[in-house]
Motif scaffolding. Structure first.
Motif, PDB file in Angstrom:
ATOM      1  N   PRO A   1     -50.024  45.383 -71.494  1.00 38.13           N
ATOM      2  CA  PRO A   1     -49.754  45.389 -72.943  1.00 38.13           C
ATOM      3  C   PRO A   1     -50.958  45.837 -73.779  1.00 38.13           C
ATOM      4  O   PRO A   1     -50.802  46.631 -74.713  1.00 38.13           O
ATOM      5  CB  PRO A   1     -49.363  43.938 -73.241  1.00 38.13           C
ATOM      6  N   GLU A   2     -52.135  45.352 -73.442  1.00 39.39           N
ATOM      7  CA  GLU A   2     -53.333  45.739 -74.189  1.00 39.39           C
ATOM      8  C   GLU A   2     -53.628  47.230 -74.026  1.00 39.39           C
ATOM      9  O   GLU A   2     -53.916  47.926 -74.999  1.00 39.39           O
ATOM     10  CB  GLU A   2     -54.528  44.917 -73.716  1.00 39.39           C
TER      11      GLU A   2
ATOM     12  N   ASN B   1     -44.991  50.731 -76.626  1.00 40.31           N
ATOM     13  CA  ASN B   1     -44.409  49.403 -76.506  1.00 40.31           C
ATOM     14  C   ASN B   1     -44.254  49.038 -75.036  1.00 40.31           C
ATOM     15  O   ASN B   1     -44.245  49.907 -74.164  1.00 40.31           O
ATOM     16  CB  ASN B   1     -43.048  49.343 -77.194  1.00 40.31           C
TER      17      ASN B   1
ATOM     18  N   GLN C   1     -52.861  43.300 -67.959  1.00 39.42           N
ATOM     19  CA  GLN C   1     -53.611  44.127 -68.916  1.00 39.42           C
ATOM     20  C   GLN C   1     -52.750  45.243 -69.520  1.00 39.42           C
ATOM     21  O   GLN C   1     -53.163  45.905 -70.465  1.00 39.42           O
ATOM     22  CB  GLN C   1     -54.825  44.754 -68.231  1.00 39.42           C
TER      23      GLN C   1
ATOM     24  N   SER D   1     -49.246  37.254 -77.918  1.00 35.69           N
ATOM     25  CA  SER D   1     -50.503  37.843 -78.380  1.00 35.69           C
ATOM     26  C   SER D   1     -50.483  39.362 -78.556  1.00 35.69           C
ATOM     27  O   SER D   1     -51.475  39.930 -78.991  1.00 35.69           O
ATOM     28  CB  SER D   1     -51.645  37.456 -77.435  1.00 35.69           C
ATOM     29  N   HIS D   2     -49.375  40.024 -78.230  1.00 39.44           N
ATOM     30  CA  HIS D   2     -49.315  41.487 -78.353  1.00 39.44           C
ATOM     31  C   HIS D   2     -48.057  41.904 -79.108  1.00 39.44           C
ATOM     32  O   HIS D   2     -46.945  41.676 -78.630  1.00 39.44           O
ATOM     33  CB  HIS D   2     -49.340  42.152 -76.972  1.00 39.44           C
ATOM     34  N   VAL D   3     -48.250  42.542 -80.248  1.00 40.68           N
ATOM     35  CA  VAL D   3     -47.106  42.962 -81.060  1.00 40.68           C
ATOM     36  C   VAL D   3     -46.299  44.073 -80.392  1.00 40.68           C
ATOM     37  O   VAL D   3     -45.136  44.276 -80.733  1.00 40.68           O
ATOM     38  CB  VAL D   3     -47.549  43.424 -82.473  1.00 40.68           C
ATOM     39  N   ASN D   4     -46.893  44.763 -79.433  1.00 42.23           N
ATOM     40  CA  ASN D   4     -46.166  45.847 -78.768  1.00 42.23           C
ATOM     41  C   ASN D   4     -45.298  45.354 -77.606  1.00 42.23           C
ATOM     42  O   ASN D   4     -44.592  46.149 -76.989  1.00 42.23           O
ATOM     43  CB  ASN D   4     -47.129  46.933 -78.279  1.00 42.23           C
ATOM     44  N   VAL D   5     -45.317  44.060 -77.319  1.00 42.39           N
ATOM     45  CA  VAL D   5     -44.391  43.493 -76.331  1.00 42.39           C
ATOM     46  C   VAL D   5     -43.071  43.268 -77.070  1.00 42.39           C
ATOM     47  O   VAL D   5     -42.973  42.395 -77.924  1.00 42.39           O
ATOM     48  CB  VAL D   5     -44.927  42.188 -75.708  1.00 42.39           C
TER      49      VAL D   5
ATOM     50  N   GLU E   1     -50.978  49.224 -75.854  1.00 47.32           N
ATOM     51  CA  GLU E   1     -51.150  49.106 -77.305  1.00 47.32           C
ATOM     52  C   GLU E   1     -52.170  50.119 -77.807  1.00 47.32           C
ATOM     53  O   GLU E   1     -51.964  50.761 -78.843  1.00 47.32           O
ATOM     54  CB  GLU E   1     -51.582  47.677 -77.649  1.00 47.32           C
TER      55      GLU E   1
ATOM     56  N   LEU F   1     -48.668  36.705 -73.210  1.00 51.55           N
ATOM     57  CA  LEU F   1     -48.695  38.129 -73.558  1.00 51.55           C
ATOM     58  C   LEU F   1     -47.721  38.448 -74.692  1.00 51.55           C
ATOM     59  O   LEU F   1     -48.043  39.213 -75.604  1.00 51.55           O
ATOM     60  CB  LEU F   1     -48.388  38.987 -72.332  1.00 51.55           C
TER      61      LEU F   1
END
Length: 175
Positions: free
Chosen positions: A89-90, A98, A87, A125-129, A93, A122
């Motif tokens: 990354p979410e 990041n 959880q 699906s997550h631009v901050n990774v 975000e 992950l």
């Protein structure tokens, strides 16, 4: 009577030596800390929580730790995507941070596959990774032969757009 001048000379010499040492070793001003640190190694475990026994922090505990870092760190680096750790990354975000995610790899091949698949999901699906680490000191611990780690890295690189690597100690790289 001769001991007084000798003691006086020794005391003056000691005083001059100390004065010279103090002058040459004056404290210097420490450079100021930046307002925002680029990143922190992030392991949000509390006392009595232990990933080896699947006792993980709650989502609320993870978010509380990220709240402490919000505005003070641009990113966090994790070491596993097990359970609630996936959880991060979410949660990061939502706090405009990041994440460099780490997939824990060891001698449990079924768990390695789960870590790899979760890391891929992950990252997708997550631009901050912003990067992905497959393995943390795997070679140092002797958990896998280098050929098996290479296969995991190749699979991750084929599926992930972000930079993919592994983390080892400096002396492991030299060997």
């Amino acid at each position: 009577m001769k001991t007084i001048p000798s003691l006086l000379i020794a005391a003056v010499f000691a005083l001059l030596t100390f004065a010279l040492w103090a002058y040459l070793n004056r404290p210097t001003q420490e450079p100021p800390w930046p307002k925002v640190i680029r990143g922190f190694a992030f392991s949000p475990f509390r006392i009595n929580e232990d990933p080896t026994h699947n006792i993980l922090p709650s989502v609320e505990e993870i978010d509380a730790d990220l709240a402490l870092l919000q505005g003070k760190a641009a990113s966090v680096r994790t070491y596993s995507v097990q359970g609630t750790l996936a959880q991060i990354p979410e949660l990061a975000e939502a706090r405009n941070m990041n994440v460099a995610i780490g997939a824990w790899v060891d001698d449990h091949k079924d768990k390695n596959e789960q870590q790899l698949q979760t890391a891929i999901r992950l990252a997708d699906s997550h631009v901050n990774v912003v990067r992905v680490f497959i393995g943390n000191e795997v070679l140092l611990r002797g958990d896998l032969p280098i050929e098996e780690l290479e296969k995991l890295l190749d699979r991750a690189r084929a599926a992930i757009e972000q930079p993919v690597g592994t983390a080892e100690t400096w002396n492991t790289w030299l060997e």
